[in-house]
Write an enzyme that holds these catalytic residues in place. Sequence first.
Site, PDB file in Angstrom:
ATOM      1  N   ARG A 189      -3.871  -4.792  44.590  1.00 44.39           N
ATOM      2  CA  ARG A 189      -2.943  -4.985  45.704  1.00 44.39           C
ATOM      3  C   ARG A 189      -2.541  -3.676  46.354  1.00 44.39           C
ATOM      4  O   ARG A 189      -2.665  -3.498  47.567  1.00 44.39           O
ATOM      5  CB  ARG A 189      -1.704  -5.723  45.194  1.00 44.39           C
ATOM      6  CG  ARG A 189      -2.045  -7.032  44.530  1.00 44.39           C
ATOM      7  CD  ARG A 189      -0.901  -7.532  43.688  1.00 44.39           C
ATOM      8  NE  ARG A 189       0.184  -7.988  44.515  1.00 44.39           N
ATOM      9  CZ  ARG A 189       0.317  -9.247  44.919  1.00 44.39           C
ATOM     10  NH1 ARG A 189      -0.583 -10.134  44.584  1.00 44.39           N
ATOM     11  NH2 ARG A 189       1.338  -9.592  45.650  1.00 44.39           N
ATOM     12  N   THR A 190      -2.052  -2.755  45.556  1.00 45.45           N
ATOM     13  CA  THR A 190      -1.575  -1.498  46.138  1.00 45.45           C
ATOM     14  C   THR A 190      -2.731  -0.711  46.746  1.00 45.45           C
ATOM     15  O   THR A 190      -2.621  -0.158  47.825  1.00 45.45           O
ATOM     16  CB  THR A 190      -0.863  -0.661  45.054  1.00 45.45           C
ATOM     17  OG1 THR A 190       0.179  -1.448  44.494  1.00 45.45           O
ATOM     18  CG2 THR A 190      -0.270   0.591  45.638  1.00 45.45           C
ATOM     19  N   ARG A 218      -2.532   6.781  41.523  1.00 44.86           N
ATOM     20  CA  ARG A 218      -1.856   5.934  40.534  1.00 44.86           C
ATOM     21  C   ARG A 218      -2.353   6.333  39.160  1.00 44.86           C
ATOM     22  O   ARG A 218      -3.553   6.534  38.960  1.00 44.86           O
ATOM     23  CB  ARG A 218      -2.159   4.458  40.775  1.00 44.86           C
ATOM     24  CG  ARG A 218      -1.730   3.608  39.563  1.00 44.86           C
ATOM     25  CD  ARG A 218      -1.742   2.152  39.841  1.00 44.86           C
ATOM     26  NE  ARG A 218      -0.681   1.789  40.759  1.00 44.86           N
ATOM     27  CZ  ARG A 218      -0.337   0.527  41.016  1.00 44.86           C
ATOM     28  NH1 ARG A 218      -0.955  -0.468  40.411  1.00 44.86           N
ATOM     29  NH2 ARG A 218       0.622   0.266  41.873  1.00 44.86           N
ATOM     30  N   LYS A 228     -15.027  11.623  30.308  1.00 44.87           N
ATOM     31  CA  LYS A 228     -15.896  12.590  29.642  1.00 44.87           C
ATOM     32  C   LYS A 228     -15.177  13.873  29.269  1.00 44.87           C
ATOM     33  O   LYS A 228     -15.784  14.936  29.203  1.00 44.87           O
ATOM     34  CB  LYS A 228     -17.083  12.923  30.549  1.00 44.87           C
ATOM     35  CG  LYS A 228     -17.999  11.739  30.803  1.00 44.87           C
ATOM     36  CD  LYS A 228     -19.059  12.110  31.816  1.00 44.87           C
ATOM     37  CE  LYS A 228     -19.725  10.880  32.406  1.00 44.87           C
ATOM     38  NZ  LYS A 228     -20.276  11.167  33.725  1.00 44.87           N
TER      39      LYS A 228
END
Lengths: 306, 178, 428
Positions: A57-58, A107, A85
């Site tokens: 959504r964001t 995020r 990694k």
Amino acid sequence: MFKTKDLLGIKDLTADEINHILDTASGFKDVLARDIKKVPALRGKTVVNLFFEPSTRTRTSFELAAKRLSTDVVNFSVTTSSITKGETLRDTALSIQALGADFVVVRHGTAGVPHFLSGVLKASVINAGDGTNEHPTQALLDFFTIRSHKGKIEGLNVVIVGDIAHSRVAKSNIYGLIKLGANVRLICPPTLMPAEINKRNVEVFNSIEQGIKDADVVMALRIQMERQGKGFFPSLEEYFDLYGLTGERLRLAKDDAIVMHPGPINRGVEIASDVADGRQSVVLEQVTNGLAVRMAVLYLLSGVKE
Amino acid sequence: MPGKEILNSKEIERALTRIAHEIIERNKGTETLCLIGIQRGGVYLAGRLASCIQSIEGAHIDTGILDITFYRDDLYSKKDQPVVRTTDIPFSVTGKTVVIVDDVLFTGRSIRAAMDALIDFGRPAAIQLAVLIDRGHRELPIRADYVGKNIPTHFSDMVEVFLKEEGKEDKVVLISEQ
Amino acid sequence: MNIINILIKNGRVIDPSQDIDGTYEVFIEGGKIQGLYPQGKGPKAEKSIDASGCIVIPGLVDMHVHLRDPGFEYKETIQTGTMAAVRGGFTSVCCMPNTNPVNDNKTVTEFILRKTYAEGSCYVYPIGTITKGQKGEELAEMGMMKKAGCVAFSDDGKPVTDSLVMRRALEYSRIFDVPVISHCEDLRLSDGGVINEGFISTNLGLKGIPKAAEEVMVARDIALCELTGGRLHIAHVSTEGSVRLIRDAKARGINVTAETCPHYFSLAEDAVRNYNTNAKVNPPLRTERDIEAIKKGLKDNTIDVIATDHAPHHVDDKSNKEFDAASFGISGLETAFSLGLKLVEKGVFGLKELIIKMSLTPSRILKISKGTLAVNADGDITIINIGREFTVDAGKFLSKGKNTPFDGWRLKGAVVKTIARGRVYEWE
């Protein structure tokens, strides 16, 4: 207007700055109502969506907002990156920089990652949710939605009910609503209340019946399914029984109270289905407003001179 | 710095009345005509032109408001944060003859932005431009169809338009650096 | 470099073990203290050191450091860690066993001591693990490690979660009369937290570690100590509640000692603002109230020892990482004495008491013959200009770990000379 190139949290903004973003968002909301929903304001700029946590959504909202401003958008998500990694966050940041990003929308599951990136990157960093710290654009769209229904925020009784301790949405809302002069009430079991939140100018309730009285705005938070069985509450059924936003409880709020939810909704867990779809619900409007607010944030940050 | 008054209230009124007549004459009436004022000065002038045209022709004329902030090309060079104002065009511009109204025509960049913005709202049959002041120094191939007054200026001069809708006395002032 | 004999003149000699505080000449020969002489009465020496304006004290003893060697040589080695020690005025350090492999058997103990002999700048006293592999399940071979040179046992970095295992450790260690050093943390309560739980953790959105996570274990270990009659030493005390529990235990005659670290009396939890990973440490920095309680505990000897918990880390494990992923720990050897001196300035206790807590008491707890300038003691001496101010520059640390929250601080008390293992280290 803004002191920095970044939007890291509502904590860092003044009431004037918040209002300026909301005013600008109004302009973009008009744009979004047109046939041609795109303006050339940020043509030639590049936005990188750097998502270390899954989000549809964001990320989609930011992506669309960026595109409506005529930027180029690149999605860089953890599954396709080299984070796993052993690359440090600093390495990742610098390689994003090398791509020539003007904006990095980030995020991450750890609080402070946007702040870290802000120190490393020349690009504007926008926090799209960091750990249990903040989710500023979600709060801004909430303010925008409240303002468009109530005309103002000052003096309103705004109730937030749910998993406040783990909710960055709640945190950003709390910080901003206090600045904008709302009476903020928090309702949840003590196990989900953030430590020493009562040192902020909020009222804390363990009973929804008490806390919801005369509310102008009722914001229900999503209960993460994974909280179940972690000892925060005995079961989802008991949670709904004690804290679920039902029509009956909503009647204790003001008649014209609006019902908000950052989504996605767990029907029958934190909110009853008929309330989510009811006349007082503004949930879908929040999604639309999110676009306008994110356009405003991108647009205003691009005008910042350091 | 006190400027030199180049138009007073009476002269502004005369110029607008003349422009109103020119618009009607050139477009042979007001049938497909609409006015769109650019924020902020152009909005008030468009309003005045509209009522002037209405009193001459006796017909209603659509008037809209356009904010061109999102279409500007100077976002990265301005010192202050942009302030976004209302855009309100409550009618379709497709097939219309749109007269863009602004207070001062200078480099032409605002008008370029206004035309880009307008085209995002529909496909006008034609776009015309009315300005109260043309102060020269064009940076784009743009010219006004209706001009209140041409004023020769230095590039660094400032032309300020004061209007009674903003609580000021109607006048146009030229402020020179020297 | 090895010098046959040294005479240190004109310094203020403070040796709490003999209750000495005055201007004396200290004569060292063959690496041993030969005696203290009144001014001008000392014998002729090959090397003479002018300690005017400085204090001359028994070399400092740090009973809690991480030298990272073997296994994490990119963070620190015995060579760099002991250099950092002498730079900070320490002549003896005890290295915690959470290396790779862990020091849970005499082979690793012997390795550490051999390496110290080859490349160490000061004395290193290894601490062995309480349990095999530091797993908290079976007791490690304390007896053989003791013979190889271990002076204490600890699973530091991890608590011994199983109360029965801790009971057995406190019982069994009685054979050797060695302290069991407890890292007190209830991992269920700390639950992945990274800073102190409270207003700041909420404000930063970081997971908190409640004070109770430490206090629950302090209380348990005190009860087990009382039960078993073993020697319990509580590592890195950080909370008011722990101080209270230890004070109460001591009043009841329980054989418990305790240490705190300079950061727990110098910094509060807000040092992590801006997500400063250099202030991320376990236990976490607490509140002003805890700082006051710790000072009080130091003053009334509830807390016996100031140790550094020197925990050097590579920048890739610290400030190049996000807060949650960054390692816990502070590189503390090179700032410890000066931070302790601030307590003297604030009147918490006297200079003598500071020296006791950083030299004599840890030596006694560990039963090592350090912390004294008595005749025939090892010639471990630290010379400090306590009036001289300096600016902490992490970049210039001799430790590989530049991870300090004190970078840029103005501190008093510059270590100008450290004499350890018969060698003189000097700085301007």
